[in-house]
Design an enzyme around this catalytic site. Structure first.
Site, PDB file in Angstrom:
ATOM      1  CE  LYS A 133      49.793  -5.578 -20.949  1.00  0.00           C
ATOM      2  NZ  LYS A 133      49.533  -4.763 -22.499  1.00  0.00           N
ATOM      3  CE  LYS A 216      40.013  -2.682 -13.809  1.00  0.00           C
ATOM      4  NZ  LYS A 216      40.403  -1.738 -13.270  1.00  0.00           N
ATOM      5  CE  LYS A 219      43.724   4.193 -18.048  1.00  0.00           C
ATOM      6  NZ  LYS A 219      42.928   4.377 -16.055  1.00  0.00           N
TER       7      LYS A 219
HETATM    8  N1  AQP Z   1      35.509  -0.408 -12.382  1.00  0.00           N
HETATM    9  C1  AQP Z   1      37.140   0.497 -11.057  1.00  0.00           C
HETATM   10  N2  AQP Z   1      35.840   0.018  -9.431  1.00  0.00           N
HETATM   11  C2  AQP Z   1      36.316   0.667  -8.973  1.00  0.00           C
HETATM   12  N3  AQP Z   1      37.152   0.873  -8.795  1.00  0.00           N
HETATM   13  C3  AQP Z   1      37.982   0.988  -9.555  1.00  0.00           C
HETATM   14  N4  AQP Z   1      39.631   1.987 -10.215  1.00  0.00           N
HETATM   15  C4  AQP Z   1      39.402   1.346 -11.793  1.00  0.00           C
HETATM   16  N5  AQP Z   1      39.178   0.569 -12.723  1.00  0.00           N
HETATM   17  C5  AQP Z   1      37.483   0.614 -11.172  1.00  0.00           C
HETATM   18  C6  AQP Z   1      40.506   2.437  -9.403  1.00  0.00           C
HETATM   19  O1  AQP Z   1      40.412   3.479  -9.338  1.00  0.00           O
HETATM   20  C7  AQP Z   1      41.545   3.474  -8.975  1.00  0.00           C
HETATM   21  C8  AQP Z   1      42.926   4.075 -10.236  1.00  0.00           C
HETATM   22  O2  AQP Z   1      43.410   3.479 -10.756  1.00  0.00           O
HETATM   23  P1  AQP Z   1      44.499   3.581 -12.433  1.00  0.00           P
HETATM   24  O3  AQP Z   1      45.129   4.276 -12.450  1.00  0.00           O
HETATM   25  O4  AQP Z   1      45.103   2.036 -11.339  1.00  0.00           O
HETATM   26  O5  AQP Z   1      43.591   3.295 -13.013  1.00  0.00           O
HETATM   27  P2  AQP Z   1      43.272   1.092 -13.790  1.00  0.00           P
HETATM   28  O6  AQP Z   1      43.232   0.716 -13.317  1.00  0.00           O
HETATM   29  O7  AQP Z   1      44.517   1.309 -14.815  1.00  0.00           O
HETATM   30  O8  AQP Z   1      41.772   1.950 -14.809  1.00  0.00           O
HETATM   31  P3  AQP Z   1      41.413   1.226 -15.646  1.00  0.00           P
HETATM   32  O9  AQP Z   1      40.434   2.687 -16.415  1.00  0.00           O
HETATM   33  O10 AQP Z   1      40.961  -0.319 -14.882  1.00  0.00           O
HETATM   34  O11 AQP Z   1      42.590   1.334 -16.533  1.00  0.00           O
HETATM   35  P4  AQP Z   1      43.059  -0.059 -17.534  1.00  0.00           P
HETATM   36  O12 AQP Z   1      42.352  -0.889 -18.533  1.00  0.00           O
HETATM   37  O13 AQP Z   1      44.004   1.083 -18.454  1.00  0.00           O
HETATM   38  O14 AQP Z   1      43.771  -0.764 -17.092  1.00  0.00           O
HETATM   39  C9  AQP Z   1      42.487   2.215  -8.554  1.00  0.00           C
HETATM   40  O15 AQP Z   1      42.704   2.388  -7.092  1.00  0.00           O
HETATM   41  C10 AQP Z   1      41.857   1.476  -9.489  1.00  0.00           C
HETATM   42  O16 AQP Z   1      41.222   0.123  -8.328  1.00  0.00           O
END
Ligand code: AQP
Length: 356
Positions: A133, A216, A219
């Site tokens: 951040k 990576k 969302k």
């Molecule tokens: N790109 C990815 N490849 C592999 N694993 C992934 N995870 C997330 N993105 C990838 C894994 O999914 C699980 C849930 O993650 P979360 O609830 O922490 O969601 P997140 O990481 O917040 O997913 P995003 O899409 O990356 O969200 P934002 O953009 O909001 O940060 C975890 O086990 C995570 O490792």
């Protein structure tokens, strides 16, 4: 670290577990968006679902964690409902694992208050969610304490259940490591009370790249391929995927290695002969990007057809999801409260929880 293939994996942790006992694993998902993407699925959800059969698995929806970014009541409620349906539709079986909501088990918040005393401010400042951040230009005036404290709540989520392994994506490795540090610091003071868990990250799918081919899949970066969105949305996401930037015409020989469209084919496409044929033609310059993408879209439809149908059925039965979560919360609370009691007793807080 426990390395894990895509399919059922042997779980090993630092804490010895009798061979006859199922090994306890735990993971959570934050409902910070409205739906899961294929990065979540191949990086975390699929391995978790595969692991539910041979292990004692606890999986939870980390609704309190979502408050760091989602502060509109209706949006949060909707995200929570969606992620629960997504998980169940993708194959999470509440008879095989304990599935619950974090906020249904107050011990998570109570344990967080305790654990905050076993980690330093300096250590917390090095956590990547906070550092990212700052690097993206945010000033501390705009970063809420929920985000700063996220790793402490996550450590509480984990340590309450004494799991030996945490199946997650690569981006969560640091959070599991700080959890170990907190447990170690606690144990050093009081003896072996908490279990140090191992991150369990797939070598192949622990970091699924986004449709931009660089970062990576996330969302918040808008580089995702969804699972349950309308077909037009998924089609658009796939058609906008980066490929080989040096290939100008369909007749130019293309690069397959590291090309996101082929990474997704390898993950999604159950027709391996088709994938090999497309790769060969791509290298020779006898297939265009559009055909490769259309075939990926067709593979996506095949792969997630059953899950999409199941999701529609589940959506129509809200009472069933409520029942599943109620049962999960009861089972989770029994384990979590036992650890909390033990921790309270250890640190010298002998209250009504400890009364027999
Ligand atoms: N790109 C990815 N490849 C592999 N694993 C992934 N995870 C997330 N993105 C990838 C894994 O999914 C699980 C849930 O993650 P979360 O609830 O922490 O969601 P997140 O990481 O917040 O997913 P995003 O899409 O990356 O969200 P934002 O953009 O909001 O940060 C975890 O086990 C995570 O490792």
């Amino acid at each position: 670290m426990v390395e894990q293939g895509l399919h059922k994996a042997e779980v090993t942790g630092s804490t010895p577990v009798p061979a006859t006992m199922k090994k306890r694993i735990l993971s959570g998902i934050t409902p910070s968006g409205s739906a899961l993407h294929i990065g979540n699925y191949f990086g975390a959800v699929k391995p978790q679902i595969d692991l539910q059969y041979d292990n004692e698995a606890f999986y939870f929806v980390a609704d309190l964690h979502a408050l760091t970014t989602v502060q509109e009541r209706g949006v949060l409620e909707n995200n929570i409902k969606n992620v629960i349906l997504d998980y169940l539709a993708l194959g999470l079986d509440p008879e095989k694992c304990v599935f619950f909501r974090q906020s249904d088990v107050p011990a998570h918040s109570q344990m967080m208050v305790v654990l905050g005393n076993y980690v330093t401010f300096a250590h917390m400042q090095r956590m990547h969610a906070f550092k990212d951040k700052l690097q993206k230009g945010a000033v501390t005036d705009t970063i809420n304490m929920g985000l700063f404290n996220y790793p402490i709540l996550m450590a509480a989520d984990i340590l309450l259940y004494k799991p030996v392994a945490i199946p997650v994506g690569e981006d969560q490795r640091q959070h599991v490591e700080i959890t170990r540090d907190m447990a170690e610091s606690f144990n050093k003071k009081y003896g072996d009370i908490l279990v140090l868990p191992e991150p369990m990250i797939s070598k192949e799918t622990g970091r699924v790249v986004g449709t931009d081919g660089e970062r990576k899949m996330s969302k918040s970066l808008g580089n995702v391929i969804g699972i349950f969105e309308d077909e037009e949305v998924i089609h658009k996401q796939i058609m906008s995927c980066f490929t080989d930037p040096n290939r100008i015409k369909a007749t130019d020989p293309g690069r397959v290695d590291g090309n996101p469209i082929f990474i997704f084919h390898d993950l999604l496409n159950d027709d391996k002969a088709e994938v090999s044929e497309l790769k060969e033609r791509y290298v020779k310059g006898t297939v265009g990007d559009v055909e490769v993408k259309e075939r990926l879209f067709a593979a996506h439809k095949r792969t997630f057809k059953d899950a999409r149908e199941r999701r529609n059925t589940l959506k129509a039965d809200e009472e069933m999801t409520r029942r599943i979560l109620r049962k999960g919360a009861e089972e989770a609370a029994t384990v979590a409260n036992q650890t909390l009691r033990e921790v309270y007793e250890t640190i010298g807080i002998i209250n009504s929880l400890n009364k027999k």
